[in-house]
Scaffold this motif. Structure first.
Motif, PDB file in Angstrom:
ATOM      1  N   GLU A   1      73.889  25.261  55.092  1.00 37.26           N
ATOM      2  CA  GLU A   1      74.395  24.819  56.391  1.00 37.26           C
ATOM      3  C   GLU A   1      75.826  25.307  56.600  1.00 37.26           C
ATOM      4  O   GLU A   1      76.184  25.769  57.685  1.00 37.26           O
ATOM      5  CB  GLU A   1      74.331  23.293  56.492  1.00 37.26           C
ATOM      6  N   LEU A   2      76.621  25.257  55.549  1.00 32.38           N
ATOM      7  CA  LEU A   2      77.996  25.746  55.647  1.00 32.38           C
ATOM      8  C   LEU A   2      78.016  27.246  55.934  1.00 32.38           C
ATOM      9  O   LEU A   2      78.795  27.711  56.783  1.00 32.38           O
ATOM     10  CB  LEU A   2      78.764  25.423  54.365  1.00 32.38           C
ATOM     11  N   VAL A   3      77.157  28.017  55.280  1.00 34.59           N
ATOM     12  CA  VAL A   3      77.089  29.464  55.529  1.00 34.59           C
ATOM     13  C   VAL A   3      76.684  29.735  56.979  1.00 34.59           C
ATOM     14  O   VAL A   3      77.250  30.613  57.640  1.00 34.59           O
ATOM     15  CB  VAL A   3      76.139  30.161  54.528  1.00 34.59           C
ATOM     16  N   LEU A   4      75.722  28.980  57.501  1.00 30.81           N
ATOM     17  CA  LEU A   4      75.323  29.146  58.902  1.00 30.81           C
ATOM     18  C   LEU A   4      76.499  28.863  59.840  1.00 30.81           C
ATOM     19  O   LEU A   4      76.690  29.571  60.840  1.00 30.81           O
ATOM     20  CB  LEU A   4      74.149  28.246  59.239  1.00 30.81           C
TER      21      LEU A   4
ATOM     22  N   GLN B   1      91.282  39.082  56.150  1.00 29.14           N
ATOM     23  CA  GLN B   1      89.832  38.870  56.249  1.00 29.14           C
ATOM     24  C   GLN B   1      89.407  38.797  57.714  1.00 29.14           C
ATOM     25  O   GLN B   1      88.435  39.436  58.126  1.00 29.14           O
ATOM     26  CB  GLN B   1      89.458  37.586  55.499  1.00 29.14           C
ATOM     27  N   LEU B   2      90.142  38.001  58.491  1.00 24.87           N
ATOM     28  CA  LEU B   2      89.808  37.854  59.906  1.00 24.87           C
ATOM     29  C   LEU B   2      89.993  39.166  60.666  1.00 24.87           C
ATOM     30  O   LEU B   2      89.215  39.481  61.567  1.00 24.87           O
ATOM     31  CB  LEU B   2      90.633  36.734  60.530  1.00 24.87           C
ATOM     32  N   ALA B   3      91.011  39.946  60.304  1.00 20.74           N
ATOM     33  CA  ALA B   3      91.245  41.237  60.951  1.00 20.74           C
ATOM     34  C   ALA B   3      90.090  42.205  60.706  1.00 20.74           C
ATOM     35  O   ALA B   3      89.829  43.089  61.531  1.00 20.74           O
ATOM     36  CB  ALA B   3      92.560  41.851  60.458  1.00 20.74           C
ATOM     37  N   LEU B   4      89.394  42.044  59.593  1.00 26.63           N
ATOM     38  CA  LEU B   4      88.214  42.862  59.302  1.00 26.63           C
ATOM     39  C   LEU B   4      86.995  42.405  60.100  1.00 26.63           C
ATOM     40  O   LEU B   4      85.935  43.018  60.030  1.00 26.63           O
ATOM     41  CB  LEU B   4      87.885  42.812  57.806  1.00 26.63           C
ATOM     42  N   GLY B   5      87.158  41.314  60.841  1.00 25.39           N
ATOM     43  CA  GLY B   5      86.046  40.787  61.630  1.00 25.39           C
ATOM     44  C   GLY B   5      85.101  39.922  60.819  1.00 25.39           C
ATOM     45  O   GLY B   5      83.955  39.713  61.219  1.00 25.39           O
ATOM     46  N   LEU B   6      85.573  39.428  59.677  1.00 24.51           N
ATOM     47  CA  LEU B   6      84.731  38.643  58.790  1.00 24.51           C
ATOM     48  C   LEU B   6      85.219  37.197  58.711  1.00 24.51           C
ATOM     49  O   LEU B   6      86.413  36.941  58.855  1.00 24.51           O
ATOM     50  CB  LEU B   6      84.740  39.259  57.385  1.00 24.51           C
ATOM     51  N   PRO B   7      84.310  36.258  58.469  1.00 19.33           N
ATOM     52  CA  PRO B   7      84.710  34.851  58.390  1.00 19.33           C
ATOM     53  C   PRO B   7      85.503  34.563  57.116  1.00 19.33           C
ATOM     54  O   PRO B   7      85.354  35.241  56.103  1.00 19.33           O
ATOM     55  CB  PRO B   7      83.384  34.094  58.399  1.00 19.33           C
ATOM     56  N   ALA B   8      86.340  33.543  57.197  1.00 20.51           N
ATOM     57  CA  ALA B   8      87.132  33.094  56.059  1.00 20.51           C
ATOM     58  C   ALA B   8      86.883  31.602  55.867  1.00 20.51           C
ATOM     59  O   ALA B   8      86.849  30.850  56.835  1.00 20.51           O
ATOM     60  CB  ALA B   8      88.610  33.362  56.308  1.00 20.51           C
TER      61      ALA B   8
ATOM     62  N   PRO C   1      77.067  35.379  47.608  1.00 18.83           N
ATOM     63  CA  PRO C   1      78.292  35.933  47.024  1.00 18.83           C
ATOM     64  C   PRO C   1      79.145  36.738  48.008  1.00 18.83           C
ATOM     65  O   PRO C   1      80.313  37.002  47.743  1.00 18.83           O
ATOM     66  CB  PRO C   1      77.782  36.819  45.873  1.00 18.83           C
ATOM     67  N   GLU C   2      78.578  37.076  49.150  1.00 19.98           N
ATOM     68  CA  GLU C   2      79.343  37.835  50.152  1.00 19.98           C
ATOM     69  C   GLU C   2      80.330  36.955  50.921  1.00 19.98           C
ATOM     70  O   GLU C   2      81.204  37.469  51.630  1.00 19.98           O
ATOM     71  CB  GLU C   2      78.382  38.526  51.130  1.00 19.98           C
ATOM     72  N   VAL C   3      80.226  35.641  50.785  1.00 22.40           N
ATOM     73  CA  VAL C   3      81.123  34.732  51.498  1.00 22.40           C
ATOM     74  C   VAL C   3      82.500  34.784  50.845  1.00 22.40           C
ATOM     75  O   VAL C   3      82.641  34.645  49.627  1.00 22.40           O
ATOM     76  CB  VAL C   3      80.572  33.289  51.496  1.00 22.40           C
ATOM     77  N   TRP C   4      83.528  34.983  51.669  1.00 21.71           N
ATOM     78  CA  TRP C   4      84.906  35.045  51.175  1.00 21.71           C
ATOM     79  C   TRP C   4      85.535  33.658  51.249  1.00 21.71           C
ATOM     80  O   TRP C   4      85.514  33.010  52.291  1.00 21.71           O
ATOM     81  CB  TRP C   4      85.716  36.029  52.024  1.00 21.71           C
ATOM     82  N   VAL C   5      86.092  33.221  50.119  1.00 23.95           N
ATOM     83  CA  VAL C   5      86.750  31.923  50.026  1.00 23.95           C
ATOM     84  C   VAL C   5      88.199  32.156  49.619  1.00 23.95           C
ATOM     85  O   VAL C   5      88.475  32.851  48.632  1.00 23.95           O
ATOM     86  CB  VAL C   5      86.052  31.003  49.005  1.00 23.95           C
TER      87      VAL C   5
END
Length: 189
Positions: free
Chosen positions: A178-181, A92-99, A31-35
């Motif tokens: 695999e997508l999360v990795l 999202q990217l500015a926070l250093g997190l994947p999008a 659930p932590e993955v941002w979409v």
């Protein structure tokens, strides 16, 4: 989940391959993955929630986003327009997190042109026969529509070389993991 570097990952593939199902499984398991939530000019379907399934806009608001470079990509399909709003992805990217974007192949090509560092992931069926079975198994469309979808799917599958990574959707949990990795792995090179 901590990424070694913020990255934009685009998931696309042929109609019927299960993009939405894989993304839903990613959200369920991680659930932590941002979409990203797309914008559209189409009317909401029963049960759809504005801001969750799509951001529903009128034509004028959509035109404004196009005119002000507010969309990473956009396309028209069946008389409606769909696009990816740029600001939430940039935040999202500015926070250093994947999008993660789940979009059609035309949109993936637009993202590649505007964000060459984006990672393009092609979700592939186990075989073309399996994809054909999935499309015909829906039973919701006439034979000529299915044939048209299959012809488009053949062309889309031929474009696999335009992508950085292929994930085969033969096992839902494995494909989601695999997508999360891929979302969290450091960029190659």
């Amino acid at each position: 989940m901590v990424a070694t570097r913020a990255r934009l990952t685009v998931l696309s593939g042929p109609s019927g391959v299960g993009k939405g199902t894989v993304v839903a499984e990613v959200r369920r398991r991680h659930p932590e993955v941002w979409v990203s939530v797309s914008v559209t000019t189409r009317r909401p379907r029963p049960g759809e929630v504005d801001g969750e399934h799509y951001h529903f806009l009128d034509a004028e608001a959509f035109d404004h986003l196009v005119a002000t470079d507010g969309l990473l990509e956009w396309a028209e399909y069946a008389g409606n327009r769909y696009g990816t709003p740029r600001a939430p992805v940039d935040e999202q990217l500015a926070l250093g997190l994947p999008a993660l974007l789940e979009i059609e192949m035309q949109g993936a090509r637009q993202v590649r042109a505007t964000a060459p560092d984006a990672q393009l992931v092609f979700l592939a069926p186990p075989s073309f026969e399996e994809l054909a079975s999935r499309l015909t198994g829906r039973g919701s469309e006439p034979a000529e529509v299915i044939e048209r979808r299959l012809a488009i799917a053949r062309a889309e599958m031929a474009a696999v070389g335009d992508y950085d990574v292929v994930v085969v959707n033969d096992d839902l949990a494995r494909a989601a993991d695999e997508l999360v990795l891929l979302l969290t792995a450091p960029p190659a090179g």
